[in-house]
Motif scaffolding. Structure first.
Motif, PDB file in Angstrom:
ATOM      1  N   LEU A 283       0.844  -1.366  -0.054  1.00 40.72           N
ATOM      2  CA  LEU A 283       0.028  -0.075  -0.058  1.00 40.72           C
ATOM      3  C   LEU A 283       0.836   1.175  -0.071  1.00 40.72           C
ATOM      4  O   LEU A 283       0.445   2.295  -0.722  1.00 40.72           O
ATOM      5  CB  LEU A 283      -0.794  -0.001   1.207  1.00 40.72           C
ATOM      6  N   PHE A 284       1.923   1.149   0.803  1.00 39.69           N
ATOM      7  CA  PHE A 284       2.872   2.299   0.826  1.00 39.69           C
ATOM      8  C   PHE A 284       3.423   2.773  -0.572  1.00 39.69           C
ATOM      9  O   PHE A 284       3.573   3.701  -0.928  1.00 39.69           O
ATOM     10  CB  PHE A 284       3.760   2.358   1.896  1.00 39.69           C
ATOM     11  N   PHE A 285       4.043   1.557  -1.230  1.00 33.14           N
ATOM     12  CA  PHE A 285       4.429   1.699  -2.467  1.00 33.14           C
ATOM     13  C   PHE A 285       3.428   2.302  -3.461  1.00 33.14           C
ATOM     14  O   PHE A 285       3.923   3.128  -4.418  1.00 33.14           O
ATOM     15  CB  PHE A 285       5.152   0.467  -3.085  1.00 33.14           C
ATOM     16  N   LEU A 286       2.279   1.775  -3.423  1.00 32.03           N
ATOM     17  CA  LEU A 286       1.298   2.115  -4.506  1.00 32.03           C
ATOM     18  C   LEU A 286       0.905   3.617  -4.271  1.00 32.03           C
ATOM     19  O   LEU A 286       0.600   4.210  -5.143  1.00 32.03           O
ATOM     20  CB  LEU A 286       0.049   1.152  -4.297  1.00 32.03           C
ATOM     21  N   PHE A 287       0.660   3.970  -2.895  1.00 37.56           N
ATOM     22  CA  PHE A 287       0.390   5.471  -2.802  1.00 37.56           C
ATOM     23  C   PHE A 287       1.436   6.330  -3.452  1.00 37.56           C
ATOM     24  O   PHE A 287       0.900   7.395  -3.741  1.00 37.56           O
ATOM     25  CB  PHE A 287       0.086   5.512  -1.322  1.00 37.56           C
ATOM     26  N   PHE A 288       2.556   6.140  -3.069  1.00 31.02           N
ATOM     27  CA  PHE A 288       3.713   7.164  -3.422  1.00 31.02           C
ATOM     28  C   PHE A 288       4.036   6.955  -4.764  1.00 31.02           C
ATOM     29  O   PHE A 288       4.765   7.518  -5.024  1.00 31.02           O
ATOM     30  CB  PHE A 288       4.829   6.893  -2.373  1.00 31.02           C
ATOM     31  N   GLN A 289       3.981   5.840  -5.475  1.00 30.05           N
ATOM     32  CA  GLN A 289       4.279   5.332  -6.709  1.00 30.05           C
ATOM     33  C   GLN A 289       4.189   6.535  -7.827  1.00 30.05           C
ATOM     34  O   GLN A 289       4.685   6.920  -8.717  1.00 30.05           O
ATOM     35  CB  GLN A 289       4.139   4.080  -7.416  1.00 30.05           C
ATOM     36  N   ARG A 290       2.762   6.801  -7.545  1.00 30.87           N
ATOM     37  CA  ARG A 290       2.215   8.135  -8.682  1.00 30.87           C
ATOM     38  C   ARG A 290       3.188   9.257  -8.478  1.00 30.87           C
ATOM     39  O   ARG A 290       3.325  10.044  -9.347  1.00 30.87           O
ATOM     40  CB  ARG A 290       0.842   8.295  -8.643  1.00 30.87           C
ATOM     41  N   PHE A 291       3.337   9.725  -7.111  1.00 29.58           N
ATOM     42  CA  PHE A 291       4.167  11.064  -6.987  1.00 29.58           C
ATOM     43  C   PHE A 291       5.535  10.764  -7.536  1.00 29.58           C
ATOM     44  O   PHE A 291       6.227  11.705  -8.167  1.00 29.58           O
ATOM     45  CB  PHE A 291       4.261  11.171  -5.603  1.00 29.58           C
ATOM     46  N   LEU A 292       6.231   9.630  -7.514  1.00 32.12           N
ATOM     47  CA  LEU A 292       7.559   9.109  -7.730  1.00 32.12           C
ATOM     48  C   LEU A 292       7.691   9.368  -9.583  1.00 32.12           C
ATOM     49  O   LEU A 292       8.430  10.114 -10.143  1.00 32.12           O
ATOM     50  CB  LEU A 292       7.872   7.864  -7.505  1.00 32.12           C
ATOM     51  N   VAL A 293       6.381   8.773 -10.192  1.00 30.55           N
ATOM     52  CA  VAL A 293       6.373   8.847 -11.791  1.00 30.55           C
ATOM     53  C   VAL A 293       6.070  10.094 -12.172  1.00 30.55           C
ATOM     54  O   VAL A 293       6.587  10.566 -13.134  1.00 30.55           O
ATOM     55  CB  VAL A 293       5.541   7.744 -12.123  1.00 30.55           C
ATOM     56  N   GLN A 294       5.080  10.776 -11.358  1.00 28.68           N
ATOM     57  CA  GLN A 294       4.852  12.204 -11.720  1.00 28.68           C
ATOM     58  C   GLN A 294       6.155  13.265 -11.687  1.00 28.68           C
ATOM     59  O   GLN A 294       6.381  14.006 -12.590  1.00 28.68           O
ATOM     60  CB  GLN A 294       3.789  12.835 -11.055  1.00 28.68           C
ATOM     61  N   GLY A 295       6.739  12.967 -10.719  1.00 31.63           N
ATOM     62  CA  GLY A 295       8.123  13.886 -10.352  1.00 31.63           C
ATOM     63  C   GLY A 295       9.183  13.628 -11.554  1.00 31.63           C
ATOM     64  O   GLY A 295       9.897  14.533 -11.879  1.00 31.63           O
ATOM     65  N   VAL A 296       9.419  12.230 -11.812  1.00 34.35           N
ATOM     66  CA  VAL A 296      10.300  11.844 -12.826  1.00 34.35           C
ATOM     67  C   VAL A 296      10.093  12.291 -14.114  1.00 34.35           C
ATOM     68  O   VAL A 296      10.744  12.922 -14.926  1.00 34.35           O
ATOM     69  CB  VAL A 296      10.635  10.314 -12.723  1.00 34.35           C
ATOM     70  N   ALA A 297       8.697  12.277 -14.518  1.00 36.70           N
ATOM     71  CA  ALA A 297       8.266  12.668 -15.714  1.00 36.70           C
ATOM     72  C   ALA A 297       8.260  14.226 -15.976  1.00 36.70           C
ATOM     73  O   ALA A 297       8.885  14.716 -16.799  1.00 36.70           O
ATOM     74  CB  ALA A 297       6.634  12.211 -16.266  1.00 36.70           C
ATOM     75  N   THR A 298       7.854  14.811 -14.766  1.00 36.92           N
ATOM     76  CA  THR A 298       8.094  16.399 -14.633  1.00 36.92           C
ATOM     77  C   THR A 298       9.591  16.803 -15.105  1.00 36.92           C
ATOM     78  O   THR A 298      10.093  17.811 -15.672  1.00 36.92           O
ATOM     79  CB  THR A 298       7.495  16.963 -13.541  1.00 36.92           C
ATOM     80  N   SER A 299      10.482  16.371 -14.133  1.00 38.83           N
ATOM     81  CA  SER A 299      11.664  16.477 -14.211  1.00 38.83           C
ATOM     82  C   SER A 299      12.531  16.198 -15.538  1.00 38.83           C
ATOM     83  O   SER A 299      13.244  16.960 -16.264  1.00 38.83           O
ATOM     84  CB  SER A 299      12.702  15.839 -13.313  1.00 38.83           C
ATOM     85  N   GLY A 300      11.826  15.229 -16.200  1.00 39.12           N
ATOM     86  CA  GLY A 300      12.569  14.872 -17.645  1.00 39.12           C
ATOM     87  C   GLY A 300      11.885  15.898 -18.636  1.00 39.12           C
ATOM     88  O   GLY A 300      12.840  16.130 -19.586  1.00 39.12           O
TER      89      GLY A 300
END
Length: 303
Positions: A283-300
């Motif tokens: 649950l912790f990974f699934l909850f924060f995964q979208r923030f991780l992917v969103q942040g990586v996409a934005t920085s890219g």
């Protein structure tokens, strides 16, 4: 009167070109199918232990090690009922609460201290910065088992054994060199003009860190939080060394209580507890995964 196919010299044969294109198309399809089948086979091998754990949690204890069947022949939920009853008069919620305290404080301490140390190494200029950074990175070469004896001696003399402080002090003092390095490398990619603009507007180092650098470092912060939570939640060796009271045990230590070499071991409840222990991590990974992917996409996109 018959007609013959008159083709100018050097003109391409449409029939042969079409056949070649068809062969390439089918070759690409078969190649893609092969790659997908290979990926699915690797995925099945990697997920087999998880599937076995799920199936074993519904098997009777005597069938877990004595049966070769993956699926339970006589499914039962008695393992989960025994796991929910706790151990030695200690509720299972107590073990979950202990793990939650350790993991939550570890995440807070590691993220805060690593971000501050990373900002100092990446954005500030002070004497001895390079030497201190090299010394910090060199600690990654030291195995944890080399440091455990002197650390235990120090905490024992301070009277902190059988508490959570030995497991948490290093988190709040930027003791995790890997995450400090991660923060430094990420903050170095941020444009230096942001700091200059902040100084022109009258912002100090704290305002620049809090309002500019920290929000832009969200991918690194989320990555640090995810890995810290997973590693702390699954940590067995650290609590084994410093925690001796069963009522203070986190989940990894509580799991080993189900196995007793002198009496009958309850493998069914052990598998059920292992399944329950996986739920917060997932649950912790699934909850924060979208923030991780969103942040990586934005920085890219910025690059």
């Amino acid at each position: 009167m018959t007609t013959t196919d008159v083709r100018p010299s050097g003109a391409p044969d449409r029939t042969e070109a079409g056949r070649a294109a068809t062969r390439r198309r089918w070759g690409g399809r078969w190649g893609s199918l092969g790659w997908h089948l290979g990926a699915l086979a690797i995925l099945a091998v990697l997920l087999y232990p998880v599937g076995w754990l799920v199936a074993a949690s519904f098997k009777p204890s005597q069938s877990i090690l004595g049966s070769l069947h993956l699926l339970p022949t006589e499914p039962t939920v008695a393992n989960y009922r025994r796991a929910a009853d706790g151990l030695a008069g200690i509720s299972v919620l107590r073990f979950f609460w202990n793990s939650a305290i350790l993991a939550g404080l570890s995440v807070a301490g590691t993220v805060a201290s690593s971000a501050l140390a990373g900002y100092a190494f990446a954005r500030l200029r002070f004497r001895g910065r390079r030497i201190m950074f090299v010394l910090m990175i060199s600690t990654l070469l030291l195995p944890f088992h080399v440091l455990i004896i002197p650390q235990y001696a120090v905490f024992q003399r301070l009277g902190l054994v059988d508490t959570y402080l030995p497991l948490l002090v290093g988190k709040f003092l930027a003791g995790e060199a890997f995450f400090v390095f991660l923060m430094v490398q990420f903050m170095r990619t941020l444009p230096a003009e942001l700091d200059e603009s902040a100084r022109i507007d009258g912002a100090g180092h704290w305002a620049t860190f809090w309002h500019i650098v920290l929000p832009l470092s969200r991918p690194a912060l989320v990555t640090t939080a995810i890995f810290t939570f997973i590693w702390t939640w699954n940590d067995f060796f650290g609590p084994l060394i410093y925690v001796s009271s069963p009522q203070k045990y986190p989940l990894p230590l509580a799991l080993q209580l189900y196995i007793d070499q002198t009496t009958l071991s309850d493998y069914g409840a052990l598998m059920a507890m292992s399944m329950l222990a996986l739920v917060p991590v997932i649950l912790f990974f699934l909850f924060f995964q979208r923030f991780l992917v969103q942040g990586v996409a934005t920085s890219g996109l910025k690059g």
